[in-house]
Design a protein around this motif. Sequence first.
Motif, PDB file in Angstrom:
ATOM      1  N   GLY A  42      32.190  56.663  88.058  1.00 49.22           N
ATOM      2  CA  GLY A  42      30.593  57.200  87.942  1.00 49.22           C
ATOM      3  C   GLY A  42      29.837  56.833  87.750  1.00 49.22           C
ATOM      4  N   VAL A  43      30.326  55.299  87.029  1.00 49.28           N
ATOM      5  CA  VAL A  43      29.236  54.050  86.851  1.00 49.28           C
ATOM      6  C   VAL A  43      29.078  53.325  87.665  1.00 49.28           C
ATOM      7  N   ALA A  44      29.798  53.419  88.769  1.00 50.95           N
ATOM      8  CA  ALA A  44      29.926  52.022  89.928  1.00 50.95           C
ATOM      9  C   ALA A  44      28.466  52.544  90.600  1.00 50.95           C
ATOM     10  N   SER A  45      27.398  51.768  91.084  1.00 46.69           N
ATOM     11  CA  SER A  45      26.742  51.129  91.646  1.00 46.69           C
ATOM     12  C   SER A  45      26.495  51.563  93.089  1.00 46.69           C
ATOM     13  N   CYS A  46      25.540  52.026  93.701  1.00 44.38           N
ATOM     14  CA  CYS A  46      25.385  52.406  94.997  1.00 44.38           C
ATOM     15  C   CYS A  46      24.431  51.723  95.675  1.00 44.38           C
ATOM     16  N   VAL A  47      24.942  51.692  96.479  1.00 48.56           N
ATOM     17  CA  VAL A  47      23.577  50.535  97.951  1.00 48.56           C
ATOM     18  C   VAL A  47      23.534  51.763  99.068  1.00 48.56           C
ATOM     19  N   ARG A  48      23.056  51.477 100.082  1.00 48.49           N
ATOM     20  CA  ARG A  48      23.036  52.689 101.499  1.00 48.49           C
ATOM     21  C   ARG A  48      22.476  51.018 102.017  1.00 48.49           C
ATOM     22  N   ASN A  49      23.063  50.767 103.705  1.00 48.74           N
ATOM     23  CA  ASN A  49      22.984  50.293 104.352  1.00 48.74           C
ATOM     24  C   ASN A  49      21.944  51.318 105.647  1.00 48.74           C
ATOM     25  N   LYS A  50      21.297  50.180 106.829  1.00 54.01           N
ATOM     26  CA  LYS A  50      20.391  50.639 107.514  1.00 54.01           C
ATOM     27  C   LYS A  50      20.046  51.570 107.703  1.00 54.01           C
ATOM     28  N   ASN A  51      21.483  52.685 107.740  1.00 52.93           N
ATOM     29  CA  ASN A  51      21.617  53.569 107.821  1.00 52.93           C
ATOM     30  C   ASN A  51      21.199  54.568 107.011  1.00 52.93           C
ATOM     31  N   GLY A  52      21.045  54.267 106.042  1.00 53.75           N
ATOM     32  CA  GLY A  52      21.246  55.438 104.624  1.00 53.75           C
ATOM     33  C   GLY A  52      22.574  55.551 104.332  1.00 53.75           C
ATOM     34  N   LYS A  98      37.288  46.160  99.927  1.00 54.85           N
ATOM     35  CA  LYS A  98      37.718  46.149 100.907  1.00 54.85           C
ATOM     36  C   LYS A  98      36.793  46.754 101.985  1.00 54.85           C
ATOM     37  N   VAL A  99      35.268  46.589 102.481  1.00 55.33           N
ATOM     38  CA  VAL A  99      34.419  47.701 103.001  1.00 55.33           C
ATOM     39  C   VAL A  99      33.644  46.502 103.977  1.00 55.33           C
ATOM     40  N   PHE A 100      33.625  47.094 105.143  1.00 53.39           N
ATOM     41  CA  PHE A 100      32.566  46.203 105.860  1.00 53.39           C
ATOM     42  C   PHE A 100      31.836  47.322 106.408  1.00 53.39           C
ATOM     43  N   GLU A 101      30.943  47.062 107.470  1.00 53.96           N
ATOM     44  CA  GLU A 101      29.508  47.420 107.512  1.00 53.96           C
ATOM     45  C   GLU A 101      29.611  47.135 109.196  1.00 53.96           C
ATOM     46  N   GLU A 152      31.132  41.745 106.530  1.00 54.65           N
ATOM     47  CA  GLU A 152      31.884  42.079 105.287  1.00 54.65           C
ATOM     48  C   GLU A 152      31.298  41.299 103.698  1.00 54.65           C
ATOM     49  N   ASN A 153      31.277  41.422 103.285  1.00 59.52           N
ATOM     50  CA  ASN A 153      29.853  40.955 101.732  1.00 59.52           C
ATOM     51  C   ASN A 153      29.516  39.975 102.954  1.00 59.52           C
ATOM     52  N   SER A 154      29.140  38.545 102.772  1.00 62.98           N
ATOM     53  CA  SER A 154      28.350  38.044 103.425  1.00 62.98           C
ATOM     54  C   SER A 154      29.326  37.152 105.043  1.00 62.98           C
ATOM     55  N   ASP A 155      29.794  38.045 105.288  1.00 63.03           N
ATOM     56  CA  ASP A 155      30.469  36.670 106.297  1.00 63.03           C
ATOM     57  C   ASP A 155      30.560  37.891 107.584  1.00 63.03           C
ATOM     58  N   GLU A 156      30.883  38.045 108.418  1.00 60.24           N
ATOM     59  CA  GLU A 156      31.188  38.121 110.071  1.00 60.24           C
ATOM     60  C   GLU A 156      32.558  38.074 110.565  1.00 60.24           C
ATOM     61  N   LYS A 157      32.970  38.840 110.917  1.00 54.97           N
ATOM     62  CA  LYS A 157      34.431  38.272 111.221  1.00 54.97           C
ATOM     63  C   LYS A 157      35.061  40.099 112.410  1.00 54.97           C
ATOM     64  N   TRP A 158      35.592  40.119 113.647  1.00 57.84           N
ATOM     65  CA  TRP A 158      36.042  40.660 114.087  1.00 57.84           C
ATOM     66  C   TRP A 158      37.076  41.734 113.641  1.00 57.84           C
ATOM     67  N   MET A 159      37.540  42.979 113.980  1.00 56.47           N
ATOM     68  CA  MET A 159      38.470  44.115 113.834  1.00 56.47           C
ATOM     69  C   MET A 159      39.087  44.775 115.099  1.00 56.47           C
ATOM     70  N   ALA A 160      40.315  45.161 114.794  1.00 60.68           N
ATOM     71  CA  ALA A 160      40.566  46.144 116.100  1.00 60.68           C
ATOM     72  C   ALA A 160      41.679  46.954 115.131  1.00 60.68           C
ATOM     73  N   GLY A 211      26.403  50.616 112.289  1.00 66.00           N
ATOM     74  CA  GLY A 211      25.649  50.696 111.085  1.00 66.00           C
ATOM     75  C   GLY A 211      26.727  51.607 110.569  1.00 66.00           C
ATOM     76  N   ASP A 212      27.600  51.779 110.992  1.00 66.69           N
ATOM     77  CA  ASP A 212      28.990  52.788 109.601  1.00 66.69           C
ATOM     78  C   ASP A 212      29.595  51.480 109.240  1.00 66.69           C
ATOM     79  N   VAL A 213      29.912  52.135 107.904  1.00 69.40           N
ATOM     80  CA  VAL A 213      30.649  51.915 106.694  1.00 69.40           C
ATOM     81  C   VAL A 213      31.705  52.363 106.935  1.00 69.40           C
ATOM     82  N   TYR A 214      33.117  51.302 106.662  1.00 68.40           N
ATOM     83  CA  TYR A 214      34.320  51.981 106.049  1.00 68.40           C
ATOM     84  C   TYR A 214      35.026  51.082 105.037  1.00 68.40           C
ATOM     85  N   TYR A 215      35.525  51.975 104.256  1.00 73.79           N
ATOM     86  CA  TYR A 215      36.947  50.739 103.167  1.00 73.79           C
ATOM     87  C   TYR A 215      38.077  51.272 104.231  1.00 73.79           C
TER      88      TYR A 215
END
Length: 246
Positions: free
Chosen positions: A12-22, A34-37, A54-62, A71-75
């Motif tokens: 409930g008290v966790a901060s909330c941020v939004r990506n470019k797609n809202g 563990k969350v990425f855009e 993911e944070n300030s890093d860019e990487k490939w995932m499969a 623009g999707d955000v996933y845990y």
Amino acid sequence: MSIFLVLILALGVASCVRNKNGQSVQGTETTNEKVFEVSEVIQASSYTYLKVKENSDEKWMAVTKQDIRVGDVYYYEGALQMTNFHSKDLDRTFEEVYFISQISKKPSMMDKLENMGGPAEPKHSGKIETKQKSAIKLEKSDSEMTIAEVFANRDKYSGKEIEIRGVVVKVNKEIMGRNWIHIQDGTSSDGKFDLTITSQDLAQVNDEVTFKGVITLEKDFGAGYFYDVIMEDASLTNKVEAGATM
């Protein structure tokens, strides 16, 4: 105060941020969140390859093939790192790619509990994913190996090359440079009925196959992927395609 009440208050008290797609992303003080855009999507026949932030890093995932948009955000959970991985499907080599076992648009409750000192999620085992096919009943001679015999006498066969026949029930292609084939023959030992085989050869679901390979015990590939018994580097010695007559 119960761990579940603490969990609810923390969320409930966790901060909330939004990506470019809202889309909203829960921010916490936990450093291993563990969350990425998604910034790029490449679809292959069996997998979806994602370039992510993911944070300030860019990487490939499969991940297993699915509809994912930029623009999707996933845990996520269960990241298996591969270096210099070549996808035959894309004819492309990734310097580094992470195979992800599970993604979700909502944070994992189990992860939250684990971060707060709660119970950890049990280790995933490949054999649990595949259900027993009751229709499979292979007739075998007395000299033929059965899956039940392999599991019942695992120590006897550990490190040894054996040959076994079964019906393909599941196939995962081109992971870690090999194909992962699950077979069953209608036998079981102590609830274990599905043998996983890694091979450069390939078969399709419902094919009747014979593989020869080395039995390995307690194989841990990381990211929670653990096999009590697995046949590795196997060669396909015979195959009867599904629907074919002998």
